[in-house]
Design an enzyme around this catalytic site. Sequence first.
Site, PDB file in Angstrom:
ATOM      1  N   CYS A  58      14.365  -4.230  -9.776  1.00 56.72           N
ATOM      2  CA  CYS A  58      13.246  -3.441  -9.265  1.00 56.72           C
ATOM      3  C   CYS A  58      12.892  -2.321 -10.232  1.00 56.72           C
ATOM      4  O   CYS A  58      13.542  -1.268 -10.247  1.00 56.72           O
ATOM      5  CB  CYS A  58      13.580  -2.860  -7.892  1.00 56.72           C
ATOM      6  SG  CYS A  58      12.244  -1.876  -7.165  1.00 56.72           S
ATOM      7  N   CYS A 116      11.853   0.904  -8.536  1.00 56.12           N
ATOM      8  CA  CYS A 116      12.982   1.687  -8.025  1.00 56.12           C
ATOM      9  C   CYS A 116      13.719   2.425  -9.137  1.00 56.12           C
ATOM     10  O   CYS A 116      14.112   3.584  -8.968  1.00 56.12           O
ATOM     11  CB  CYS A 116      13.970   0.773  -7.303  1.00 56.12           C
ATOM     12  SG  CYS A 116      13.265  -0.290  -6.033  1.00 56.12           S
ATOM     13  N   ASP A 117      13.944   1.748 -10.264  1.00 56.95           N
ATOM     14  CA  ASP A 117      14.896   2.247 -11.262  1.00 56.95           C
ATOM     15  C   ASP A 117      14.312   2.563 -12.631  1.00 56.95           C
ATOM     16  O   ASP A 117      15.026   3.080 -13.494  1.00 56.95           O
ATOM     17  CB  ASP A 117      16.025   1.220 -11.438  1.00 56.95           C
ATOM     18  CG  ASP A 117      16.771   0.969 -10.139  1.00 56.95           C
ATOM     19  OD1 ASP A 117      16.939   1.924  -9.365  1.00 56.95           O
ATOM     20  OD2 ASP A 117      17.166  -0.185  -9.897  1.00 56.95           O
TER      21      ASP A 117
END
Length: 332
Positions: free
Chosen positions: A136, A139-140
């Site tokens: 992701c 997300c990261d």
Amino acid sequence: MSETRHTRLLIIGSGPAGYTAAVYGARAMLEPLLVQGIQPGGQLTITTEVENWPGDTEVQGPDLMVRMEAHARAVGTEIVADHIAAIDLSKRPFAAQGDTGTTYTADAVILATGAQARWLGLPSEEQFKGFGVSACATCDGFFYRGQEVVVVGGGNTAVEEALFLTKFASKVTLIHRRDELRADKVLQSRLFRNPKVEILWDHNLDEVLGVTDPLGVTGVRVAHATTGEKTELPCSGVFIAIGHSPSSELVADQLETHMGGYVVTAPDSTATSIPGVFAAGDLTDHIYRQAVTSAGMGCMAALEAEKFLAEQEGSELIPAEPPRPERQALQR
């Protein structure tokens, strides 16, 4: 010993969608019962820092899920450590079979079983998950500012992830096993024009390289798809972008699905093709796949379940066909 337990509202799944549905369901006095599943907390339990959850500048994924579970318990949700192996949605009350032998019957069901990222299956990939290997970028990606990263894949997901990562990384190498991408032409055009992107055609990811103290990625080894020749590339992050698989095996033969198994819901709703069954979170969302959107859908599902149950209970109090003498009296 097997037992049968009945609840007005059964919630299957314990990620942001499930726990949020539980909070709203409990506050509506539905006394929900939530079955956690094999991975209590869902995908966030394998995520480290979360910096896009409103109200928290930074929170550890597992800690966030512990808090959500505690909130659901505090407002009255019963949470059960079990896994639903089968469910019958053909009649009400719905009946779900747990691995423990318990049968759960319910007047309404919220499905929040989530989705799982597709992985390559490499031992080194598994070793560095959450420590340099991610599925992701949204997300990261923020954690790789000024660093080199690689993305594996060739479809829309991979190209979108690569483009997003150019906001942070100094260089993004897209590794694809073929000599052309499967992504939409518009996305490909954007990718080819981006000076931060380099594409490595006709290669497969062979191994993720890294260190163990502290655990972290230092590079990858790739193999040419035809010759097998191996090359090492330095990087700090590896993003596997070969798609997601919704965890819909439980209901795929009973509910309408699309896009490779995502449960279909009515427009602007969490209602599925069976009245009384609602779906929320990554099980139905093939676009956003974010914790905050999953939580929002969990809220929607609980509110819709509350309305459904109220309508069902109300209709039971009103005879479907009033006695004929009474109807004649009213007509006079």
